[in-house]
Motif scaffolding. Structure first.
Motif, PDB file in Angstrom:
ATOM      1  N   ASP A 192       0.810  -1.214   0.000  1.00 30.02           N
ATOM      2  CA  ASP A 192       0.000   0.000   0.000  1.00 30.02           C
ATOM      3  C   ASP A 192       0.846   1.268   0.000  1.00 30.02           C
ATOM      4  O   ASP A 192       0.329   2.366   0.177  1.00 30.02           O
ATOM      5  CB  ASP A 192      -0.946   0.024   1.200  1.00 30.02           C
ATOM      6  CG  ASP A 192      -0.187   0.043   2.529  1.00 30.02           C
ATOM      7  OD1 ASP A 192      -0.804   0.374   3.547  1.00 30.02           O
ATOM      8  OD2 ASP A 192       1.021  -0.285   2.523  1.00 30.02           O
ATOM      9  N   THR A 193       2.149   1.114  -0.192  1.00 37.00           N
ATOM     10  CA  THR A 193       3.010   2.297  -0.235  1.00 37.00           C
ATOM     11  C   THR A 193       4.003   2.181  -1.377  1.00 37.00           C
ATOM     12  O   THR A 193       5.135   1.734  -1.200  1.00 37.00           O
ATOM     13  CB  THR A 193       3.770   2.491   1.086  1.00 37.00           C
ATOM     14  OG1 THR A 193       4.436   1.263   1.421  1.00 37.00           O
ATOM     15  CG2 THR A 193       2.861   2.909   2.197  1.00 37.00           C
ATOM     16  N   TYR A 204      -7.239   0.721  -1.511  1.00 37.99           N
ATOM     17  CA  TYR A 204      -6.483  -0.459  -1.073  1.00 37.99           C
ATOM     18  C   TYR A 204      -7.385  -1.283  -0.165  1.00 37.99           C
ATOM     19  O   TYR A 204      -7.925  -0.776   0.809  1.00 37.99           O
ATOM     20  CB  TYR A 204      -5.237  -0.012  -0.323  1.00 37.99           C
ATOM     21  CG  TYR A 204      -4.365  -1.130   0.184  1.00 37.99           C
ATOM     22  CD1 TYR A 204      -4.428  -1.540   1.514  1.00 37.99           C
ATOM     23  CD2 TYR A 204      -3.457  -1.755  -0.651  1.00 37.99           C
ATOM     24  CE1 TYR A 204      -3.623  -2.549   1.989  1.00 37.99           C
ATOM     25  CE2 TYR A 204      -2.637  -2.767  -0.194  1.00 37.99           C
ATOM     26  CZ  TYR A 204      -2.721  -3.163   1.134  1.00 37.99           C
ATOM     27  OH  TYR A 204      -1.903  -4.154   1.589  1.00 37.99           O
ATOM     28  N   SER A 237       1.060  -8.603   1.916  1.00 35.04           N
ATOM     29  CA  SER A 237       1.008  -7.171   2.212  1.00 35.04           C
ATOM     30  C   SER A 237       2.388  -6.547   2.204  1.00 35.04           C
ATOM     31  O   SER A 237       2.532  -5.349   2.004  1.00 35.04           O
ATOM     32  CB  SER A 237       0.370  -6.932   3.579  1.00 35.04           C
ATOM     33  OG  SER A 237       1.211  -7.428   4.596  1.00 35.04           O
ATOM     34  N   TYR A 275      -4.605  -9.001  -1.398  1.00 35.62           N
ATOM     35  CA  TYR A 275      -4.535  -7.548  -1.279  1.00 35.62           C
ATOM     36  C   TYR A 275      -4.826  -6.958  -2.654  1.00 35.62           C
ATOM     37  O   TYR A 275      -4.201  -7.339  -3.647  1.00 35.62           O
ATOM     38  CB  TYR A 275      -3.154  -7.120  -0.771  1.00 35.62           C
ATOM     39  CG  TYR A 275      -2.897  -7.660   0.610  1.00 35.62           C
ATOM     40  CD1 TYR A 275      -2.367  -8.928   0.794  1.00 35.62           C
ATOM     41  CD2 TYR A 275      -3.241  -6.915   1.733  1.00 35.62           C
ATOM     42  CE1 TYR A 275      -2.175  -9.437   2.062  1.00 35.62           C
ATOM     43  CE2 TYR A 275      -3.045  -7.413   3.005  1.00 35.62           C
ATOM     44  CZ  TYR A 275      -2.517  -8.676   3.160  1.00 35.62           C
ATOM     45  OH  TYR A 275      -2.334  -9.181   4.414  1.00 35.62           O
ATOM     46  N   LEU A 301      -1.906   5.529  -6.078  1.00 39.05           N
ATOM     47  CA  LEU A 301      -2.806   4.616  -5.382  1.00 39.05           C
ATOM     48  C   LEU A 301      -4.100   5.331  -4.999  1.00 39.05           C
ATOM     49  O   LEU A 301      -4.077   6.377  -4.364  1.00 39.05           O
ATOM     50  CB  LEU A 301      -2.127   4.050  -4.142  1.00 39.05           C
ATOM     51  CG  LEU A 301      -2.918   3.005  -3.367  1.00 39.05           C
ATOM     52  CD1 LEU A 301      -3.167   1.771  -4.218  1.00 39.05           C
ATOM     53  CD2 LEU A 301      -2.170   2.631  -2.085  1.00 39.05           C
ATOM     54  N   MET A 308      -5.759  -3.487  -5.080  1.00 35.44           N
ATOM     55  CA  MET A 308      -5.530  -2.059  -5.205  1.00 35.44           C
ATOM     56  C   MET A 308      -6.129  -1.525  -6.497  1.00 35.44           C
ATOM     57  O   MET A 308      -6.245  -2.254  -7.485  1.00 35.44           O
ATOM     58  CB  MET A 308      -4.022  -1.773  -5.226  1.00 35.44           C
ATOM     59  CG  MET A 308      -3.322  -2.075  -3.926  1.00 35.44           C
ATOM     60  SD  MET A 308      -1.681  -2.797  -4.192  1.00 35.44           S
ATOM     61  CE  MET A 308      -2.100  -4.527  -4.364  1.00 35.44           C
TER      62      MET A 308
END
Lengths: 112, 113
Positions: free
Chosen positions: A99-100, B49, B95, B32, B46, B34
């Motif tokens: 997520d980064t 998420y 993750s 996960y 992004l 996105m």
């Protein structure tokens, strides 16, 4: 605070020429990545680095080399460019977590 | 067969419409999910998420994951011309391994004023 920057923005090469793409980040992230983006193919990982002095192969590493001599810079080299390497190249930096990931603006490369 | 399939579009809708963007995938290990937004001549950023199945809402955007069908969606409510961009879905089994992310090829969306 520029985030991720890429140099150059555009480049045209002839088959067999070499060049280096530079990625720089000012976010102090450990992980850096090089992707290529082609129509209908999505983003594909070329090489990545988990820290200064490290590199690892991604999905499509052939024909490319990378170096991470400084934490803030990640270089992508083409030793002998081929028309198949015509693409848009994106660099990204992040923490390694999914997520980064922060992307640069891209380099459009054409190989004639 | 690609691991992640995404209709390339282009998709053109009038301003104010509800937009539905979708991806299907084949790897049941993906957990996960996105959505990235990519404006023309820019890098992806992004947008949403999510982990595992269910819905996640953020303003006008809702991400939905149906792991049983291996299908994910992004809904945009009250669409605006500024939403015109290419939307990339992406997914990963972990993750903590951004190097394992698989991206869809992107759907080009145009919102007509």
């Amino acid at each position: 605070n520029a985030g991720v920057t890429q140099t150059p923005k555009f480049r045209v090469l002839k088959t067999g020429q070499s060049m280096t793409l530079l990625c720089a980040q000012d976010m102090n992230h450990e992980y850096m990545y090089w992707y290529r983006q082609d129509p209908g193919m999505g983003l594909r990982l070329i090489h990545y680095s988990v820290g200064e002095g490290t590199t690892a192969k991604g999905e499509v590493p052939d024909g490319y080399n990378v170096s991470r001599l400084k934490k803030q810079n990640f270089l992508l080299g083409l030793e002998s460019a081929a028309p198949s390497q015509t693409s848009v190249y994106f660099c990204a930096a992040g923490t390694g977590d999914t997520d980064t990931q922060y992307f640069g603006p891209g380099t459009r490369l054409t190989v004639l | 067969q690609k691991e992640v399939e995404q209709d390339p579009g282009p998709l053109s809708v009038p301003e104010g419409a509800i937009v539905s963007l979708n991806c299907t995938y084949s790897n049941s290990a993906f957990q996960y999910f996105m959505w990235y937004r990519q404006y023309s001549r820019k890098g992806p950023e992004l947008l949403m998420y999510t982990y595992s199945s269910g819905n996640k809402e953020d303003g006008r955007f809702t991400a939905q994951v149906d792991k049983s069908s291996k299908y994910i969606s992004l809904f945009i409510r009250d669409s605006q011309p500024s939403d015109s961009a290419t939307y990339l879905c992406a997914m990963s089994p972990f993750s903590s391994s951004a190097s394992k992310i698989i991206f869809g090829s992107g759907t080009r969306l145009s919102i007509r004023p």
